[in-house]
Design an enzyme around this catalytic site. Structure first.
Site, PDB file in Angstrom:
ATOM      1  CE  LYS A 138      61.236  27.615  19.941  1.00 20.93           C
ATOM      2  NZ  LYS A 138      61.146  26.679  21.547  1.00 20.93           N
ATOM      3  CE  LYS A 162      68.239  37.403  27.651  1.00 20.74           C
ATOM      4  NZ  LYS A 162      68.882  36.528  28.733  1.00 20.74           N
ATOM      5  CE  LYS A 191      69.430  22.688  26.121  1.00 20.87           C
ATOM      6  NZ  LYS A 191      68.773  23.729  27.573  1.00 20.87           N
TER       7      LYS A 191
END
Length: 334
Positions: A200, A116, A197
């Site tokens: 959403k 991040k 993978k």
């Protein structure tokens, strides 16, 4: 099996919205199989969710929705403890104690934090401290087993380190939790890129199937799923797309991949995809219907969350009182 022999299983999740079939087949379905023989706790970690920008009203909605989804997927509140992290006193208090034993360099080496930071995302101290709060979530209930994804393995190792440090510094208090990393659940991959993978967060909505997708939407997504060159319905290293669809089909049907391969000998991808679509539609139908029923029953959901928080709080106080005494705090009046 007596209650004293039952091991405690804990796995937490952030309320991020509607789950995918990857979440169901890869994790939740396996958790359901643990309910009868384990003491299972499933906290919804809303405090973790505020380490990144968010809308408060949306967080409340997503949290309640996740409880309803869990119940619809088979996590029976009569057999497990479903609760919201912020409803239980002790998570942040234990995190502070553990944080005082955790070197800051250890937190800065966490892969997710570094990722991040490298992407230029706004960084706050909560994001850095996230793994310590996760350790507290687990150790507050003295969990024996923690089902986690591969991406959380490093955080669980920090939890084990935190428990060992506390035990060494003060005296034996915490069990050292064991990870259960994707040993039985299916690994569901993206319908559009079967090297990744299913998620959403994918920009392409055709890459994933949500638990609440309507039947026609499911059929279209399966029909447009990436397959492979050739037309043989068979799993293999050079047939990642077909292998993924076979895995999904097997996860919902209960039949083996080999059984499904035998069904489609001499048939093409068109017939195969239609069959996969129908199996997924029928597999999700009871989940979607149960979710719709539970989500709109506010009284029932409130009852589940209240009972879950009360049960979790009793367990949490037992550990928290030991910790407070051992670190030298004056006993709290309750």
């Amino acid at each position: 099996m007596s209650d004293t022999d039952r091991k405690t299983v804990l796995t937490a999740a952030q309320p991020t919205g509607i789950l995918t079939i990857g979440n169901y087949l890869g994790a939740i379905k396996n958790w359901v199989s643990l309910l009868d023989d384990h003491d299972c706790l499933f906290p919804l970690v809303d405090m973790h969710a505020i380490t990144v920008p968010y809308e408060p009203a949306d967080l409340r909605k997503r949290t309640r929705s996740l409880v309803a989804q869990y119940i619809a997927c088979g996590l029976d509140p009569e057999k497990c403890t479903l609760f919201i992290q912020s409803h239980v006193v002790g998570h942040t208090e234990l995190a502070w104690v553990l944080g005082c034993l955790t070197p800051i360099g250890e937190l800065q080496r966490m892969t997710q934090f570094k990722d991040k930071t490298a992407k230029g995302a706004p960084i706050n101290s909560g994001l850095l401290f996230y793994p310590v709060l996760m350790a507290a979530d687990i150790l507050l209930y003295n969990a024996d087993i923690v089902p986690v994804g591969e991406d959380q393995k490093q955080h669980l190792e920090l939890t084990r380190n935190a428990a060992e440090r506390f035990n060494h510094t003060y005296s034996e208090t915490f069990k050292i939790p064991e990870p259960k990393i994707g040993t039985t659940g299916a690994r569901v991959l993206s319908l559009q890129d079967p090297t990744r993978k299913m998620s959403k967060s994918d920009d392409n909505q055709g890459a994933y199937i949500l638990l609440t997708d309507e039947p026609d939407v499911i059929r279209k997504k399966i029909a447009r799923a990436v397959t492979d060159s050739g037309s043989e319905v068979k799993s293999g290293p050079d047939k990642a797309g077909v292998a993924n669809l076979l895995s999904i089909m097997s996860g919902f049907s209960g039949k083996s991949i080999e059984e499904h391969e035998a069904e489609f000998v001499g048939k093409g991808y068109g017939d195969f995809k239609k069959a996969v679509g129908e199996v997924v539609v029928e597999g999700l139908r009871p989940i979607r219907e149960k979710f719709e029923e539970v989500e709109k029953d506010k009284g029932y959901l409130d009852g589940v969350l209240k009972a879950g928080a009360e049960n979790a709080q009793k367990k949490a106080y037992k550990i928290l009182s030991k910790v407070q005494r051992k670190v030298g705090f004056v006993e709290r009046f309750r």
